[in-house]
Structures are given as structure tokens and as C-alpha cells.
Design a protein around this motif. Sequence first.
Motif, PDB file in Angstrom:
ATOM      1  N   GLY A 193      56.691  -5.092  29.867  1.00 20.41           N
ATOM      2  CA  GLY A 193      57.859  -5.426  30.666  1.00 20.41           C
ATOM      3  C   GLY A 193      59.147  -4.765  30.215  1.00 20.41           C
ATOM      4  O   GLY A 193      60.230  -5.146  30.684  1.00 20.41           O
ATOM      5  N   TYR A 194      59.071  -3.779  29.330  1.00 15.91           N
ATOM      6  CA  TYR A 194      60.285  -3.074  28.915  1.00 15.91           C
ATOM      7  C   TYR A 194      60.810  -2.192  30.054  1.00 15.91           C
ATOM      8  O   TYR A 194      62.007  -2.002  30.198  1.00 15.91           O
ATOM      9  N   LEU A 195      59.901  -1.639  30.826  1.00 15.94           N
ATOM     10  CA  LEU A 195      60.236  -0.779  31.955  1.00 15.94           C
ATOM     11  C   LEU A 195      59.570  -1.333  33.203  1.00 15.94           C
ATOM     12  O   LEU A 195      58.645  -2.144  33.110  1.00 15.94           O
ATOM     13  N   MET A 208      65.477   8.812  30.182  1.00  9.36           N
ATOM     14  CA  MET A 208      65.516  10.003  29.334  1.00  9.36           C
ATOM     15  C   MET A 208      65.795   9.633  27.879  1.00  9.36           C
ATOM     16  O   MET A 208      65.463  10.378  26.969  1.00  9.36           O
ATOM     17  N   PHE A 209      66.437   8.489  27.677  1.00  8.99           N
ATOM     18  CA  PHE A 209      66.691   8.015  26.323  1.00  8.99           C
ATOM     19  C   PHE A 209      65.670   6.965  25.899  1.00  8.99           C
ATOM     20  O   PHE A 209      65.198   6.965  24.770  1.00  8.99           O
ATOM     21  N   THR A 210      65.322   6.090  26.840  1.00 13.24           N
ATOM     22  CA  THR A 210      64.447   4.966  26.512  1.00 13.24           C
ATOM     23  C   THR A 210      63.053   5.426  26.090  1.00 13.24           C
ATOM     24  O   THR A 210      62.530   4.979  25.056  1.00 13.24           O
ATOM     25  N   ILE A 211      62.442   6.324  26.870  1.00 10.44           N
ATOM     26  CA  ILE A 211      61.061   6.712  26.584  1.00 10.44           C
ATOM     27  C   ILE A 211      60.935   7.433  25.242  1.00 10.44           C
ATOM     28  O   ILE A 211      60.040   7.095  24.449  1.00 10.44           O
ATOM     29  N   PRO A 212      61.783   8.400  24.900  1.00  6.87           N
ATOM     30  CA  PRO A 212      61.671   9.002  23.554  1.00  6.87           C
ATOM     31  C   PRO A 212      61.889   7.991  22.432  1.00  6.87           C
ATOM     32  O   PRO A 212      61.234   8.062  21.399  1.00  6.87           O
ATOM     33  N   CYS A 291      59.558  -6.731  19.175  1.00  9.84           N
ATOM     34  CA  CYS A 291      59.879  -6.858  20.592  1.00  9.84           C
ATOM     35  C   CYS A 291      61.388  -6.774  20.806  1.00  9.84           C
ATOM     36  O   CYS A 291      61.861  -6.088  21.720  1.00  9.84           O
ATOM     37  N   LEU A 292      62.157  -7.442  19.940  1.00  7.17           N
ATOM     38  CA  LEU A 292      63.611  -7.401  20.042  1.00  7.17           C
ATOM     39  C   LEU A 292      64.129  -5.983  19.842  1.00  7.17           C
ATOM     40  O   LEU A 292      65.011  -5.506  20.576  1.00  7.17           O
ATOM     41  N   LEU A 293      63.571  -5.297  18.845  1.00 13.03           N
ATOM     42  CA  LEU A 293      63.988  -3.915  18.589  1.00 13.03           C
ATOM     43  C   LEU A 293      63.720  -3.038  19.809  1.00 13.03           C
ATOM     44  O   LEU A 293      64.593  -2.286  20.246  1.00 13.03           O
ATOM     45  N   GLU A 294      62.510  -3.116  20.350  1.00 13.10           N
ATOM     46  CA  GLU A 294      62.159  -2.248  21.467  1.00 13.10           C
ATOM     47  C   GLU A 294      62.985  -2.567  22.701  1.00 13.10           C
ATOM     48  O   GLU A 294      63.395  -1.664  23.437  1.00 13.10           O
ATOM     49  N   ARG A 295      63.264  -3.852  22.924  1.00 14.44           N
ATOM     50  CA  ARG A 295      64.116  -4.203  24.072  1.00 14.44           C
ATOM     51  C   ARG A 295      65.537  -3.677  23.853  1.00 14.44           C
ATOM     52  O   ARG A 295      66.212  -3.256  24.798  1.00 14.44           O
ATOM     53  N   SER A 296      65.986  -3.710  22.615  1.00 14.87           N
ATOM     54  CA  SER A 296      67.324  -3.193  22.308  1.00 14.87           C
ATOM     55  C   SER A 296      67.396  -1.691  22.558  1.00 14.87           C
ATOM     56  O   SER A 296      68.405  -1.168  23.045  1.00 14.87           O
ATOM     57  N   LEU A 297      66.301  -0.990  22.220  1.00 17.31           N
ATOM     58  CA  LEU A 297      66.276   0.450  22.424  1.00 17.31           C
ATOM     59  C   LEU A 297      66.207   0.830  23.894  1.00 17.31           C
ATOM     60  O   LEU A 297      66.422   2.001  24.245  1.00 17.31           O
ATOM     61  N   CYS A 298      65.882  -0.131  24.746  1.00 14.18           N
ATOM     62  CA  CYS A 298      65.826   0.143  26.184  1.00 14.18           C
ATOM     63  C   CYS A 298      67.190  -0.070  26.875  1.00 14.18           C
ATOM     64  O   CYS A 298      67.311   0.153  28.080  1.00 14.18           O
TER      65      CYS A 298
END
Length: 301
Positions: A193-195, A208-212, A291-298
Motif C-alpha cells: 500500500g505504499y503506492l 521518480m524519487f519514491t521508487i529508487p 514500515c514507518l521508514l518506507e512510508r516516510s520515503l514515499c
Amino acid sequence: PRLLSQFFFADERVTRVVAEINGLDAELDPQQYLVLLNQLHVSQAHLLAVLERIMEECIPTQRHSRDYLVKFPEELLVDNLGNHMLFAAECLLAGTFLDMEESDGAQLRPQARNLLCSLELVRTVLREQSLSQPNSYPEPVRAVLIQFDRLFAEFELSYVSSLVSVKSPDEIYRQQEIIVLFCETVERALHLGYLTQEMIDGYEPLLMFTIPRLAIISGLLIYPEGPLSLERSPEEMSRVFSPFYNLLKKIRCAVGGDGWGCGQQWGCDMWLMPIPHRRDLLRVLSAEELCLLERSLCTAE
């Protein structure tokens, strides 16, 4: 609508512009000379586009392989690459060496001559065919097209290889590994559910930023034996990530470091921390913290 008819008129335009250039004194009217050169470039590009469509219709299963294009740097893979190749061939035949050693140019000159002679033969044969039977491609027409297609591909590979460093099979394989990593990352991000599929279908710029960013996490933690494996040397990694080898190593330090605990208070500020404070962060994250880290990076912060 007939391709041979389109070719006839495209060829007429090229012939007319060339005649105007030959009849013009460039020193007396340099502005008009530049205008005609631009017209020649446009008309040649159109002629090649029609010729490409004719070959796809006439000899689709006999085209020369273009697999070598994966070896080229991405910045060279432009729509008008074919037009550049013909211009380079004309320059070589005239004794002008663009961005290459004279010895390399001398070696390429026979290929350039063969290519341009083949193109002239194609133009002659297709013009005659368009005036006689514009709805068919007899064997002589097919033969000259097959020969031109082969000579063009051989010259394109030789010319580009003499100018730039083409990718080795290992580099191509490493690039494909990165593609797989990004695909796996997107699939995982959709599942968690990140994307959303709507973001991907709508070409959301943030991706372009989220996926890398997510791919770095996936490459270091989820698929540790993949293309971001730190067991490899920097030379064995893809050129996309090899310049950041030391940084990747600091982000994911070996187990058994200081084991600094991380809570939710740091959030997306983790990427703004000095390098020493990032040591071991990834290896000690709980599932909730990851999960928090990855959501933050999105996010856009």
C-alpha cells in the motif's frame, strides 16, 4: 496512403533541397545556406522514416538484428539516430572525421561508402517501383532493402563503438538486475500500500524519487543477494549504484555494531542524519519501524 508513393514524394523533396544547396554560394548567403541545411535534415529524416515503414512492411522477418542497441548508452538512443548515422557516413566519405581519430575514420570509410551507395540504389529502385507498380514489392526490391538494412546496422554498430565505450555483456546483465530489482520493489510497494496503481498509470512525478528510495531498502534488506549485495566489490555492481558503494555500506553496516535503537521519533529525518548516526539503523529496525521508514520515503519531504 501507399508507402511507395509517400517515398516518391519524400525523395523528391530531398532531391530538390540538395539541388538548391548545390546551386547556392554559402559565402554570399550564409543565412539561406543554414535554412536549406535545416530543410535537408528534416526532409532526410522524413525519407528515412518512410523507408523504415517500407522495410517493416516488405521484409519484416528479414530485418538485420538490432540487439546491439542495448550496448549503447541511453543518451544515444534517440528517435533521429538513423539520420545522424547517414550524416556521419557522408562526413567520413568527404574526409571529415567527427570526434574520432583519423585512423578510426579511415577504417570506417569503406563501410560509409558502401552504406551510401546502397542508399542511392534503394532510392533509385523504389522510385522506379513507385512509378510502375506502387502496390507490390518484387524480389529485386526486397533484395536491395535487405542489403541496405544490413549495411546500415553494421555501420551503426561500428561507428558508435568507435566513439563511445559500449556496454559489455556483464554491464548489460547488471543493468537487467537493476530493472528486476525496481520491478520487484514496485510490486512489493503496491502489495504493502505504499503506492497505488493509479499513481503508476498516471505517471505521478513523485515516483521518480519514491521508487529508487524503496529500491535501496529492498536491495539492502529484502533481497540482500541481489544487485545491491555488499558482498560484491564496487566494480561488480551496476554503474547506477557503484559510485555510492561506501554510502550503501554505511547505511547497512554489518550486524554487531553499536545497535543503536530507533523509534518513531526520527521518521524521515533519518536520511538527514550524519553518516555515523545511520550505522546499523536498517539492520535493527522492527517491522513497524521499517514500515514507518518506507512510508516516510514515499512522501515529498
